[in-house]
Design a protein around this motif. Structure first.
Motif, PDB file in Angstrom:
ATOM      1  N   ASP A  27       0.726  -1.029  -0.320  1.00  0.00           N
ATOM      2  CA  ASP A  27       0.665   0.078  -0.057  1.00  0.00           C
ATOM      3  C   ASP A  27       1.323   1.189   0.368  1.00  0.00           C
ATOM      4  O   ASP A  27       1.317   1.901   0.889  1.00  0.00           O
ATOM      5  CB  ASP A  27      -0.765  -0.114   0.802  1.00  0.00           C
ATOM      6  N   SER A  29      -0.329   4.246  -1.029  1.00  0.00           N
ATOM      7  CA  SER A  29      -1.152   5.709  -1.107  1.00  0.00           C
ATOM      8  C   SER A  29      -0.580   6.730  -0.052  1.00  0.00           C
ATOM      9  O   SER A  29      -0.885   7.534   0.638  1.00  0.00           O
ATOM     10  CB  SER A  29      -2.602   5.265  -0.029  1.00  0.00           C
ATOM     11  N   ARG A 100       5.330  15.518 -14.010  1.00  0.00           N
ATOM     12  CA  ARG A 100       4.799  15.109 -12.652  1.00  0.00           C
ATOM     13  C   ARG A 100       5.677  13.378 -11.935  1.00  0.00           C
ATOM     14  O   ARG A 100       6.143  12.710 -12.883  1.00  0.00           O
ATOM     15  CB  ARG A 100       3.798  14.286 -13.461  1.00  0.00           C
ATOM     16  N   VAL A 102       5.088  10.618 -10.447  1.00  0.00           N
ATOM     17  CA  VAL A 102       4.057   9.640 -10.579  1.00  0.00           C
ATOM     18  C   VAL A 102       4.554   8.282  -9.691  1.00  0.00           C
ATOM     19  O   VAL A 102       5.555   7.566 -10.192  1.00  0.00           O
ATOM     20  CB  VAL A 102       3.755   9.258 -12.286  1.00  0.00           C
ATOM     21  N   ASP A 104       2.240   4.285  -8.766  1.00  0.00           N
ATOM     22  CA  ASP A 104       1.449   3.604  -9.148  1.00  0.00           C
ATOM     23  C   ASP A 104       0.071   4.752  -9.604  1.00  0.00           C
ATOM     24  O   ASP A 104      -1.070   4.308  -9.560  1.00  0.00           O
ATOM     25  CB  ASP A 104       0.673   2.860  -7.839  1.00  0.00           C
ATOM     26  N   THR A 105       0.353   4.857 -10.727  1.00  0.00           N
ATOM     27  CA  THR A 105      -0.466   5.877 -11.791  1.00  0.00           C
ATOM     28  C   THR A 105      -1.126   7.047 -11.019  1.00  0.00           C
ATOM     29  O   THR A 105      -2.045   7.739 -11.813  1.00  0.00           O
ATOM     30  CB  THR A 105      -1.470   4.547 -12.752  1.00  0.00           C
ATOM     31  N   HIS A 106      -0.542   7.422 -10.112  1.00  0.00           N
ATOM     32  CA  HIS A 106      -1.491   8.589  -9.344  1.00  0.00           C
ATOM     33  C   HIS A 106      -0.239   9.271  -9.187  1.00  0.00           C
ATOM     34  O   HIS A 106       0.715   9.196  -9.019  1.00  0.00           O
ATOM     35  CB  HIS A 106      -1.529   7.892  -7.610  1.00  0.00           C
ATOM     36  N   THR A 107      -0.603  10.940  -9.277  1.00  0.00           N
ATOM     37  CA  THR A 107      -0.050  11.778  -9.823  1.00  0.00           C
ATOM     38  C   THR A 107       0.582  12.216  -8.313  1.00  0.00           C
ATOM     39  O   THR A 107      -0.689  12.739  -7.155  1.00  0.00           O
ATOM     40  CB  THR A 107      -0.229  13.186 -10.254  1.00  0.00           C
ATOM     41  N   LYS A 108       1.967  12.518  -7.448  1.00  0.00           N
ATOM     42  CA  LYS A 108       1.971  12.997  -5.844  1.00  0.00           C
ATOM     43  C   LYS A 108       2.703  14.209  -6.170  1.00  0.00           C
ATOM     44  O   LYS A 108       1.606  14.570  -5.087  1.00  0.00           O
ATOM     45  CB  LYS A 108       3.109  12.212  -5.607  1.00  0.00           C
ATOM     46  N   SER A 110       3.640  18.113  -9.355  1.00  0.00           N
ATOM     47  CA  SER A 110       3.277  18.559 -10.464  1.00  0.00           C
ATOM     48  C   SER A 110       4.091  19.653  -9.818  1.00  0.00           C
ATOM     49  O   SER A 110       3.851  20.387  -8.958  1.00  0.00           O
ATOM     50  CB  SER A 110       2.193  17.992 -11.447  1.00  0.00           C
TER      51      SER A 110
END
Length: 409
Positions: A27, A29, A100, A102, A104-108, A110
């Protein structure tokens, strides 16, 4: 039996393995990132490194994008920090670089970096000039476009000064332009006189090559025409020569060599004769053959679509005052001549002579044409066509018409 036992053991082992739980997905996130690079503006001469800190070990990547495309940059780890070095293929292009972070396909995270052209004092300069030939008078122009760039081909910043110089005859003009929308441009209008404009540009210490714009004459203005000849007689043999004045445009420039001039001669019957010539040093010359009978010509010359001369009149006096007609014994051979010219010499060979033959009731039967040889022209009336009887024959030579009634035997 042993084979069966081995197979049974293998099946039991596989089943026991398949019942093992797969490893759980980590995880990510709750991983926190902090940007450690505060600089937002760079030059194309700089190397660019972006540094981030992370609360946990991770597999984040950096996605970068500019006007030319995008790519993914993989990090270099340094203790708790992750470092991304931007490739030179992106750092050498003056533009906005968007990034950006990135995971796990999530932008943290930018952001945007501004990359400016090189500030070094040795830019490159491309210059374009066209058209390379323009018309004198001040209405036509050549456009000069300057595209200054740094050594990496990035356009210089807006407001960069470009000095241009253009020389015509003894005058040198210096102007200063400023780069706007990637280029610095101006229109260089033609002077009133013909010649060449030499043009050059300068950005800092970088100079362009010499460019040239040729100034051509404007459309021709009205002119005059004159003639010369050996004599005034219409002998159908001599040449009359027509000559224009020096043809110029409205600014006093002599028209270009090779300008076509059309000469028309309108005769007494309203028919047009034409000849033409091309200019050399502004003067065009053309020739026509004298008519073979008394004439009055009205001469006008044209530069098509641009200018014309005032008409002049040329008179031709008859070179032949009279001639004799002689008949053979049976009247079937008609001899005209000898035909003499203005000094009692025989007319030149080739003078056109026409015989028109009518019946007794004035019906046109035939028209015969021939030319003179040593001052004499001859017609033969064949018995198969012209039966014995009375005929009227009209003879025309050098504009003189004679009628003769003959009895053919």
């Amino acid at each position: 039996m042993k084979h069966y036992i081995h197979i049974l053991i293998l099946v039991i082992f596989c089943c026991s393995c398949s019942k093992k739980e797969a490893p759980k997905k980590q995880d990510n996130s709750n991983i926190l990132f902090t940007e450690l690079t505060s600089k937002k503006r760079y030059s194309v001469t700089d190397s660019i490194v972006l540094k981030f800190s992370a609360s946990k070990d991770n597999n984040a990547v950096l996605v970068i994008k500019n006007a030319y495309g995008l790519t993914i940059v993989f990090p270099k780890k340094e203790k708790e920090n992750i470092i991304f070095k931007i490739p030179e293929s992106f750092t050498k292009i003056a533009s906005n670089l968007h990034w950006r972070l990135v995971l796990d396909t999530h932008t943290k995270l930018s952001g945007t970096i501004r990359i400016s052209p090189s500030a070094e004092k040795k830019p490159k300069l491309e210059t374009y000039l066209g058209p390379r030939s323009i018309i004198a008078g001040g209405n036509d122009f050549s456009m000069l476009v300057n595209a200054p760039t740094d050594k990496y081909d990035n356009p210089l910043v807006t407001g960069t000064k470009v000095t241009i110089k253009h020389q015509f005859k003894k005058n040198v003009t210096v102007d200063t332009l400023k780069v706007k929308n990637l280029v610095a441009w101006t229109n260089i209008f033609s002077p009133e006189k013909t010649g060449r404009i030499l043009i050059t540009s300068l950005v800092d210490s970088t100079k362009s090559k010499e460019l040239t714009s040729v100034i051509l004459p404007d459309n021709a203005a009205d002119f005059s025409v004159d003639y010369s000849r050996n004599h005034e007689y219409a002998d159908g043999n001599q040449i009359i020569t027509f000559t224009t004045s020096t043809i110029k445009d409205n600014h006093g420039n002599i028209v270009s060599d090779g300008t076509l001039v059309l000469f028309t001669a309108k005769n007494s019957e309203g028919r047009l004769l034409q000849t033409n010539g091309t200019t050399i040093n502004g003067v065009a010359i053309a020739k026509l053959l004298h008519p073979s009978k008394e004439e009055s010509w009205t001469i006008t010359a044209y530069v098509t679509g641009a200018a014309k001369s005032k008409p002049i009149t040329v008179e031709f006096n008859s070179a032949v005052k009279d001639y004799n007609i002689q008949l053979s014994a049976n009247n079937r051979t008609i001899t005209i001549g000898p035909i003499e010219s203005f000094m009692q010499q025989f007319v030149p060979d080739g003078l056109a002579v026409t015989a028109t033959i009518y019946s007794a009731d004035k019906t046109l039967l035939n028209t015969k044409k021939t030319t003179s040889l040593k001052g004499v022209a001859t017609f033969n009336l064949d018995k198969a066509f012209f039966k014995p009887g009375i005929y009227t024959i009209k003879i025309e030579a050098a504009g003189i018409v004679k009628n003769k009634v003959v009895t053919l035997k």
